[in-house]
Design a protein around this motif. Structure first.
Motif, PDB file in Angstrom:
ATOM      1  N   THR A  64       0.836  -1.210   0.000  1.00 31.94           N
ATOM      2  CA  THR A  64       0.000   0.000   0.000  1.00 31.94           C
ATOM      3  C   THR A  64       0.872   1.262   0.000  1.00 31.94           C
ATOM      4  O   THR A  64       0.551   2.255  -0.672  1.00 31.94           O
ATOM      5  N   ASP A 185      -6.215  -1.560  -4.822  1.00 27.44           N
ATOM      6  CA  ASP A 185      -5.558  -2.116  -3.633  1.00 27.44           C
ATOM      7  C   ASP A 185      -6.473  -3.152  -2.985  1.00 27.44           C
ATOM      8  O   ASP A 185      -7.425  -2.781  -2.302  1.00 27.44           O
ATOM      9  N   GLU A 186      -6.224  -4.399  -3.226  1.00 26.78           N
ATOM     10  CA  GLU A 186      -7.022  -5.518  -2.722  1.00 26.78           C
ATOM     11  C   GLU A 186      -8.521  -5.335  -2.984  1.00 26.78           C
ATOM     12  O   GLU A 186      -9.335  -5.451  -2.070  1.00 26.78           O
TER      13      GLU A 186
HETATM   14 MG   LIG Z   1      -2.070  -2.863   2.106  1.00 28.24          MG
END
Ligand SMILES: [Mg+2]
Ligand SMILES: Nc1ncnc2c1ncn2[C@@H]1O[C@H](COP(=O)(O)OP(=O)(O)O)[C@@H](O)[C@H]1O
Length: 251
Positions: A64, A185-186
């Protein structure tokens, strides 16, 4: 001879253009204090226009942090970053927000939609910041919600939508200003596998049909395997890179 009017040649040209170029990227938190902590230790990463790249690695490995730097939400402590040929390290904060709003669409695990307003207004919002007229905002938001098959629920607020529906709205919002790059992000991290599959299919569609450059952070190795290239991060270093299967080969 390359004929730019010929779509086939255009695709070849696009694939050769560099969209993201990171060199020697370091990121420390609490800089200049006794607690200074280096999280990214000198990363090099190049992503071509139209590429679909995934980033995998354990929790806490710096994914991240890297995504925030690529997305101009944070600056590196050291290193160089060229985004579509522009030296973004030299840009002022105001220029960075402008570039971010125009060039990058974000999709997060937790959707990050505004809860008090409708799906439609959520998708319109980035266009408001970009100065697009009210009528054009509405028209494009409707088209985008149609693309993610959310037309019937466009007047609903996020709380009245399922996780998969919220993520489809978030993808429509990410596409609002027709960004060159999508950073996710995910995005399937909070979804069941069937719903996650649909979200992944949408990314493939945007990559293949609209040529979006996509950087996807995921824990799901089977999803990463469908992308063009899989980058592994461990403890703030890129420790591996391998080719993926490219386009989704499923039904
Ligand atoms: Mg992360
Ligand atoms: N703003 C911050 N301040 C201090 N430490 C941070 C900050 N953001 C992330 N970290 C630390 O950096 C490391 C990597 O975090 P992160 O990039 O979120 O990893 P990942 O996304 O791979 O799980 C973690 O140890 C985390 O605690």
């Amino acid at each position: 001879m390359v004929d730019l009017a010929d779509p086939a040649d255009r695709v070849v040209c696009n694939m050769e253009k560099t969209m993201i170029q990171l060199k020697g990227i370091r990121k420390s938190f609490y800089e200049g204090t006794a607690n200074e902590l280096e999280i990214l230790h000198g990363l090099d990463l190049t992503v071509r226009q139209g590429e679909f790249v995934s980033i995998v690695g354990a929790s806490g490995s710096g994914k991240t942090t890297l995504m925030n730097i690529i997305g101009l939400l944070d600056r590196p402590s050291q290193g160089n970053y060229l985004l579509d040929g522009v030296d973004v390290c030299a840009a002022k904060d105001q220029e960075l927000s402008h570039i971010r709003n125009r060039k990058i669409g974000f999709v997060f695990q937790t959707y990050n939609l505004i809860s008090r307003t409708s799906a439609l207004k959520n998708v319109e919002l980035p266009m408001l910041y970009a100065g697009i007229s009210r009528a054009q905002r509405r028209e494009r938001a409707k088209e985008l919600l149609d693309m993610v098959e959310m037309t019937e629920r466009m007047q609903h607020k996020p709380d009245e939508l399922s996780g998969g529906q919220k993520q489809r709205v978030a993808i429509a919002r990410a596409m609002a200003n027709d960004p060159a790059i999508l950073l996710a992000d995910e995005p399937t991290g909070a979804l069941d596998s069937v719903t996650g599959r649909k979200i992944m299919d949408l990314f493939h569609k945007l990559n293949r049909e609209q040529g979006k450059t996509i950087v996807l952070i995921t824990h799901a190795t089977e999803l990463a395997a469908e992308t063009d290239r899989i980058i592994t991060i461990k403890d703030g270093n890129i420790t591996g890179e391998k080719a993926g299967g490219g386009i989704y080969a499923g039904v």
